[in-house]
Design an enzyme around this catalytic site. Structure first.
Site, PDB file in Angstrom:
ATOM      1  N   ILE A  14       5.564  -3.203  -7.800  1.00 36.86           N
ATOM      2  CA  ILE A  14       4.784  -1.996  -8.082  1.00 36.86           C
ATOM      3  C   ILE A  14       5.407  -0.866  -7.262  1.00 36.86           C
ATOM      4  CG2 ILE A  14       2.512  -0.902  -8.025  1.00 36.86           C
ATOM      5  CD1 ILE A  14       1.308  -3.749  -8.056  1.00 36.86           C
ATOM      6  N   ARG A  15       6.231  -0.058  -7.915  1.00 34.61           N
ATOM      7  CA  ARG A  15       6.960   1.020  -7.212  1.00 34.61           C
ATOM      8  C   ARG A  15       7.613   0.483  -5.952  1.00 34.61           C
ATOM      9  NH1 ARG A  15       2.859   4.719  -5.544  1.00 34.61           N
ATOM     10  NH2 ARG A  15       4.550   5.832  -4.545  1.00 34.61           N
TER      11      ARG A  15
ATOM     12  N   CYS B 273       6.142  -5.124   0.454  1.00 33.88           N
ATOM     13  CA  CYS B 273       6.249  -3.785  -0.122  1.00 33.88           C
ATOM     14  C   CYS B 273       6.166  -2.710   0.968  1.00 33.88           C
ATOM     15  CB  CYS B 273       5.220  -3.595  -1.227  1.00 33.88           C
ATOM     16  SG  CYS B 273       5.607  -2.220  -2.334  1.00 33.88           S
TER      17      CYS B 273
ATOM     18  N   GLY C 101       0.863  -1.170   0.000  1.00 35.65           N
ATOM     19  CA  GLY C 101       0.000   0.000   0.000  1.00 35.65           C
ATOM     20  C   GLY C 101       0.899   1.220   0.000  1.00 35.65           C
ATOM     21  N   GLU C 102       0.552   2.234   0.720  1.00 31.53           N
ATOM     22  CA  GLU C 102       1.371   3.439   0.806  1.00 31.53           C
ATOM     23  C   GLU C 102       1.891   3.543   2.240  1.00 31.53           C
ATOM     24  OE1 GLU C 102       3.591   6.286   0.220  1.00 31.53           O
ATOM     25  OE2 GLU C 102       2.092   6.833   1.711  1.00 31.53           O
ATOM     26  N   SER C 103       3.194   3.341   2.416  1.00 34.83           N
ATOM     27  CA  SER C 103       3.770   3.232   3.762  1.00 34.83           C
ATOM     28  C   SER C 103       3.577   4.490   4.605  1.00 34.83           C
ATOM     29  CB  SER C 103       5.253   2.867   3.690  1.00 34.83           C
ATOM     30  OG  SER C 103       5.982   3.864   2.997  1.00 34.83           O
TER      31      SER C 103
ATOM     32  N   GLU D 129       1.086 -11.636  -3.043  1.00 40.27           N
ATOM     33  CA  GLU D 129      -0.377 -11.761  -2.970  1.00 40.27           C
ATOM     34  C   GLU D 129      -1.059 -11.436  -4.299  1.00 40.27           C
ATOM     35  OE1 GLU D 129       0.300  -7.395  -2.008  1.00 40.27           O
ATOM     36  OE2 GLU D 129       1.396  -9.279  -1.782  1.00 40.27           O
TER      37      GLU D 129
ATOM     38  N   HIS E 240       5.052  -8.155  -4.489  1.00 44.97           N
ATOM     39  CA  HIS E 240       3.705  -8.500  -4.022  1.00 44.97           C
ATOM     40  C   HIS E 240       3.365  -9.962  -4.320  1.00 44.97           C
ATOM     41  CE1 HIS E 240       2.249  -4.398  -3.095  1.00 44.97           C
ATOM     42  NE2 HIS E 240       3.145  -4.049  -3.997  1.00 44.97           N
TER      43      HIS E 240
ATOM     44  N   ARG F  91      12.769   3.674  -0.366  1.00 45.97           N
ATOM     45  CA  ARG F  91      11.378   3.690  -0.851  1.00 45.97           C
ATOM     46  C   ARG F  91      11.322   3.945  -2.354  1.00 45.97           C
ATOM     47  NH1 ARG F  91       8.049   7.804   0.731  1.00 45.97           N
ATOM     48  NH2 ARG F  91       6.222   6.486   0.627  1.00 45.97           N
TER      49      ARG F  91
END
Length: 192
Positions: free
Chosen positions: A136-137, A82, A50-52, A174, A172, A109
């Site tokens: 993903i990034r 991630c 997600g977005e840390s 998942e 990821h 990051r």
């Protein structure tokens, strides 16, 4: 066995789906009361992608950061993917403070660039075999402490590691149909 999944933001539903395929019950953890209610029944915790920064902010606002950090520090098994990897890192380059800071790794990051720079590959993962990896990034682990076991690298960059009961990936798992890393984490939980 029951695994908690931090469900504040990110790919928590995808992790629940992977656990379900393995016949493992999961519970989404959304606030401190929820965590405290289920903690004694849990065998481990997944910190999803997600977005840390957003997840870290929510953990602080919901007063979940310290109780979860204490659990992890006392040996509670955790799998960070991630953003989850970033949350566990002792040091994050270009950021003043860490979040949980329980794993002896330094993380960069968004090392794999923008969303358009996302990619898929396959690589060997120690103890698991060749697995698909969706980035993903994603962050990279730029250095590890002496007790950290490097599990996988891609293009000479560390993308999976383990320190005691802490497992992390910059990709990821998942988002694939491969259950290998989730099985690996369940095995960690069984012996913890």
């Amino acid at each position: 066995m029951k695994i908690g999944i931090l469900a504040l933001q990110g790919a928590f539903a995808e992790h629940a789906r992977m656990l379900e395929k393995l016949g493992i019950e999961s519970v989404e953890l959304r606030n401190l009361k929820n965590f405290q209610q289920h903690y004694s029944d849990l065998s481990g915790l997944i910190l999803p992608g997600g977005e840390s920064t957003a997840i870290g902010k929510l953990l602080r606002e919901l007063y979940m950061l310290e109780p979860i950090k204490q659990a992890i520090s006392s040996g509670f098994p955790v799998f960070g993917t991630c953003a989850g990897l970033i949350l566990l890192a002792k040091e994050i380059t270009s950021q003043k403070e860490s979040h949980f800071g329980t794993m002896d790794i330094v993380v960069e990051r968004n090392a794999y660039g923008r969303q358009l720079g996302s990619f898929y590959t396959e690589a060997d993962c120690k103890g698991v075999g060749k697995i698909p990896m969706t980035f993903i990034r994603g962050p990279i682990i730029s250095s590890v402490g002496k007790k950290v076991n490097i599990l996988a690298t891609v293009n000479n960059k560390i993308v999976a590691a383990q320190e005691k009961n802490m497992l992390v990936t910059s990709f990821h798992p998942e988002l694939t149909n491969n259950l290998s890393l989730h099985k690996y984490f369940i095995d960690i939980c069984k012996v913890a």
